[in-house]
Design an enzyme around this catalytic site. Structure first.
Site, short mmCIF file in Angstrom:
data_model
loop_
_atom_site.label_atom_id
_atom_site.label_comp_id
_atom_site.label_asym_id
_atom_site.label_seq_id
_atom_site.Cartn_x
_atom_site.Cartn_y
_atom_site.Cartn_z
CB SER A 1 5.28 -1.67 12.08
OG SER A 1 4.85 -0.42 12.33
CE LYS B 1 -0.14 3.41 4.55
NZ LYS B 1 -0.11 3.71 6.02
CD GLU C 1 -3.46 -2.65 7.33
OE1 GLU C 1 -2.56 -2.82 6.95
OE2 GLU C 1 -4.22 -1.78 7.07
N GLY D 1 2.50 2.00 10.65
CA GLY D 1 3.12 3.19 10.41
C GLY D 1 3.97 3.54 11.94
CG ASN E 1 -1.81 1.31 1.41
OD1 ASN E 1 -1.94 2.02 0.42
ND2 ASN E 1 -2.45 1.53 2.48
CG HIS F 1 -5.76 1.81 5.35
ND1 HIS F 1 -5.37 2.67 6.11
CD2 HIS F 1 -4.65 1.09 5.13
CE1 HIS F 1 -4.12 2.55 6.50
NE2 HIS F 1 -3.68 1.22 5.83
CD GLU G 1 -3.05 5.63 6.85
OE1 GLU G 1 -2.97 5.58 5.45
OE2 GLU G 1 -2.03 5.11 7.28
C1 PEP Z 1 -0.87 0.01 6.12
O1 PEP Z 1 -1.12 1.27 6.17
O2 PEP Z 1 -1.86 -0.72 5.61
C2 PEP Z 1 0.44 -0.52 6.77
C3 PEP Z 1 0.33 -1.78 7.07
O3 PEP Z 1 1.21 0.33 7.08
P1 PEP Z 1 2.65 0.26 7.60
O4 PEP Z 1 3.40 -0.99 7.13
O5 PEP Z 1 3.61 1.36 7.49
O6 PEP Z 1 2.70 0.05 9.24
#
Ligand code: PEP
Length: 251
Positions: free
Chosen positions: A214, A11, A168, A174, A9, A96, A98
């Protein structure tokens, strides 16, 4: 069908040239050394057509990061599932955290997006996961149960078979704080049991459940070794070809 997947992803990152460079490096490296999982790249929508052109020549699949819940019409700035389908997009991330946080997306709205995608034969990657305070108050299972019930479980078993779930935990996205292998497996097993209750065991066994938050080149292998973790949705670590490919080669 249940499969191992690593999805990136991106973003709202990368210029057009950087995006093209990243796709072309990943595509040529994958040609040399093919990962044992399906690889999906989810660039910003403006780059999707360029990405699907690259994907035509490789085994990479392409996902969008968002879609409208409407079929078409006066919805300024939106992109429909039909438009994504017309440029051969294979997957689309929905729900997601976000988008839930910054754009007020609810499970009901996300369920509509899922339906628009399935109408166009695009496979939704449905994100769910709890906030830090929800984990701390030990309501994380209730939160995820509710997200899946409202956002997905109104689908028929046939429709549901085209959905990928991504667990997630929001506190891991992040932040550099990854769910432990035990925490990931525990929630993935819980999700698979919910699918079995909503449909049946066979549907549950065939469901692909990804971990996101992460996940990186160092911890991917340990996470993916869990029996209910079928791969990862990768944010930050998907922006560098080397890191992303290492994750894809963790199977
Ligand atoms: C995400 O935003 O879907 C995600 C998993 O981000 P990160 O790997 O940066 O934590």
């Amino acid at each position: 069908m249940r499969k191992n997947i690593v999805a990136g992803n991106w973003k709202m990152n990368k210029t057009f040239d950087e995006a093209e460079e990243l796709i072309s490096v990943i595509a040529s490296e994958m040609e040399r050394n093919k990962p044992k999982c399906e690889v999906i790249l989810c660039p910003p929508s403006l780059y999707l057509e360029m990405a699907t052109d690259y994907a035509d020549e490789s085994t990479i699949l392409i996902g969008a990061q968002n879609v409208s819940n409407h079929e078409n019409g006066a919805y300024t700035g939106e992109i429909s599932a039909g438009m994504l389908s017309a440029i051969d997009v294979d997957y689309c991330i929905v729900g997601h955290s976000e988008r839930r946080k910054y754009f007020g997306e609810t499970d009901t709205l996300i369920a509509e997006k899922v339906s628009r995608l399935l109408d166009q034969d695009i496979r939704p990657i449905y994100c769910c996961g709890e906030l830090l305070e929800e984990r701390e108050s030990e309501t994380h299972f209730d939160v995820v149960r509710q997200q899946l019930k409202e956002g997905l479980f109104k689908l028929t078993a046939d429709e549901f078979s085209n959905v990928v779930i991504a667990y997630e935990p929001v506190w891991a996205i992040g932040t550099g704080v990854t769910a432990s292998s035990t925490q990931a497996q525990e929630m993935h097993e819980f999700i698979r049991n919910l699918v079995a209750d909503a449909y049946n065991n066979e549907v549950a066994e065939e469901t692909t459940i990804l971990y996101g938050g992460s996940c990186n080149a160092k911890n991917a292998k340990e996470l993916f070794e869990n029996k209910d973790v079928d791969g990862g949705l990768i944010g930050g670590a998907s922006l560098k070809a080397d890191d992303f490919l290492k994750i894809a080669h963790s199977f």
